[in-house]
Design a protein around this motif. Structure first.
Motif, PDB file in Angstrom:
ATOM      1  N   UNK A 162      37.729  35.930  35.100  1.00  0.00           N
ATOM      2  CA  UNK A 162      36.642  36.096  34.160  1.00  0.00           C
ATOM      3  C   UNK A 162      35.669  37.146  34.700  1.00  0.00           C
ATOM      4  N   UNK A 163      35.476  38.219  33.960  1.00  0.00           N
ATOM      5  CA  UNK A 163      34.594  39.303  34.388  1.00  0.00           C
ATOM      6  C   UNK A 163      33.167  38.807  34.568  1.00  0.00           C
ATOM      7  N   UNK A 164      32.695  37.948  33.668  1.00  0.00           N
ATOM      8  CA  UNK A 164      31.330  37.439  33.777  1.00  0.00           C
ATOM      9  C   UNK A 164      31.129  36.672  35.078  1.00  0.00           C
ATOM     10  N   UNK A 165      32.114  35.891  35.476  1.00  0.00           N
ATOM     11  CA  UNK A 165      32.032  35.173  36.750  1.00  0.00           C
ATOM     12  C   UNK A 165      31.976  36.165  37.901  1.00  0.00           C
ATOM     13  N   UNK A 166      32.808  37.193  37.865  1.00  0.00           N
ATOM     14  CA  UNK A 166      32.797  38.212  38.911  1.00  0.00           C
ATOM     15  C   UNK A 166      31.427  38.876  39.003  1.00  0.00           C
ATOM     16  N   UNK A 167      30.816  39.170  37.859  1.00  0.00           N
ATOM     17  CA  UNK A 167      29.483  39.774  37.850  1.00  0.00           C
ATOM     18  C   UNK A 167      28.451  38.820  38.439  1.00  0.00           C
ATOM     19  N   UNK A 168      28.531  37.556  38.082  1.00  0.00           N
ATOM     20  CA  UNK A 168      27.589  36.561  38.614  1.00  0.00           C
ATOM     21  C   UNK A 168      27.724  36.402  40.126  1.00  0.00           C
ATOM     22  N   UNK A 169      28.896  36.692  40.649  1.00  0.00           N
ATOM     23  CA  UNK A 169      29.138  36.567  42.084  1.00  0.00           C
ATOM     24  C   UNK A 169      28.861  37.873  42.833  1.00  0.00           C
ATOM     25  N   UNK A 170      28.433  38.907  42.111  1.00  0.00           N
ATOM     26  CA  UNK A 170      28.007  40.127  42.775  1.00  0.00           C
ATOM     27  C   UNK A 170      28.760  41.395  42.431  1.00  0.00           C
ATOM     28  N   UNK A 171      29.837  41.323  41.671  1.00  0.00           N
ATOM     29  CA  UNK A 171      30.552  42.536  41.273  1.00  0.00           C
ATOM     30  C   UNK A 171      29.714  43.293  40.245  1.00  0.00           C
ATOM     31  N   UNK A 172      29.829  44.604  40.236  1.00  0.00           N
ATOM     32  CA  UNK A 172      29.053  45.423  39.310  1.00  0.00           C
ATOM     33  C   UNK A 172      29.941  46.472  38.655  1.00  0.00           C
ATOM     34  N   UNK A 173      29.535  46.885  37.467  1.00  0.00           N
ATOM     35  CA  UNK A 173      30.243  47.949  36.759  1.00  0.00           C
ATOM     36  C   UNK A 173      29.700  49.293  37.210  1.00  0.00           C
ATOM     37  N   UNK A 174      30.589  50.173  37.570  1.00  0.00           N
ATOM     38  CA  UNK A 174      30.272  51.581  37.835  1.00  0.00           C
ATOM     39  C   UNK A 174      31.094  52.371  36.832  1.00  0.00           C
ATOM     40  N   UNK A 175      30.453  52.710  35.720  1.00  0.00           N
ATOM     41  CA  UNK A 175      31.192  53.329  34.620  1.00  0.00           C
ATOM     42  C   UNK A 175      32.168  52.321  34.044  1.00  0.00           C
ATOM     43  N   UNK A 176      33.449  52.666  34.030  1.00  0.00           N
ATOM     44  CA  UNK A 176      34.485  51.772  33.499  1.00  0.00           C
ATOM     45  C   UNK A 176      35.178  50.954  34.582  1.00  0.00           C
ATOM     46  N   UNK A 177      34.607  50.918  35.784  1.00  0.00           N
ATOM     47  CA  UNK A 177      35.239  50.206  36.898  1.00  0.00           C
ATOM     48  C   UNK A 177      34.346  49.082  37.407  1.00  0.00           C
ATOM     49  N   UNK A 178      34.927  47.883  37.506  1.00  0.00           N
ATOM     50  CA  UNK A 178      34.235  46.740  38.089  1.00  0.00           C
ATOM     51  C   UNK A 178      34.537  46.738  39.577  1.00  0.00           C
ATOM     52  N   UNK A 179      33.499  46.863  40.397  1.00  0.00           N
ATOM     53  CA  UNK A 179      33.701  47.010  41.834  1.00  0.00           C
ATOM     54  C   UNK A 179      32.844  46.024  42.616  1.00  0.00           C
ATOM     55  N   UNK A 180      33.217  45.852  43.874  1.00  0.00           N
ATOM     56  CA  UNK A 180      32.390  45.133  44.834  1.00  0.00           C
ATOM     57  C   UNK A 180      32.417  45.919  46.132  1.00  0.00           C
ATOM     58  N   UNK A 181      31.341  45.818  46.880  1.00  0.00           N
ATOM     59  CA  UNK A 181      31.270  46.438  48.194  1.00  0.00           C
ATOM     60  C   UNK A 181      31.295  45.364  49.281  1.00  0.00           C
TER      61      UNK A 181
END
Length: 74
Positions: A33-52
């Motif tokens: 689930x993208x929303x879960x990934x975002x809530x856990x710290x992943x972010x969109x950079x353009x069309x790419x969902x990334x984490x550092x």
């Protein structure tokens, strides 16, 4: 090779099709689930969902799966 903190890891890419995004296989196992990934710290950079911080994201996801995770919006 395991990703280290500070390394950019591509988790998903937005698609211009009926499927809004496609996972890359680098996401924690079971994360679907993208929303879960975002809530856990992943972010969109353009069309790419990334984490550092893949190790941190994986740790939070394990905690999240245990049903003890609460998001602090403050």
């Amino acid at each position: 090779m395991a990703a280290r903190e500070g390394t950019r890891v591509l988790l998903a890419r937005r698609e211009k099709s009926m499927v809004p995004y496609k996972w890359t296989g680098e996401e924690p196992q079971g994360l679907d689930d993208v929303e879960t990934a975002e809530n856990l710290g992943a972010t969109w950079e353009g069309d790419e969902l990334v984490t550092y911080d893949l190790p941190g994201l994986e740790g939070l996801f394990e905690y999240y799966k245990g049903n003890d995770y609460l998001i602090d919006n403050d």
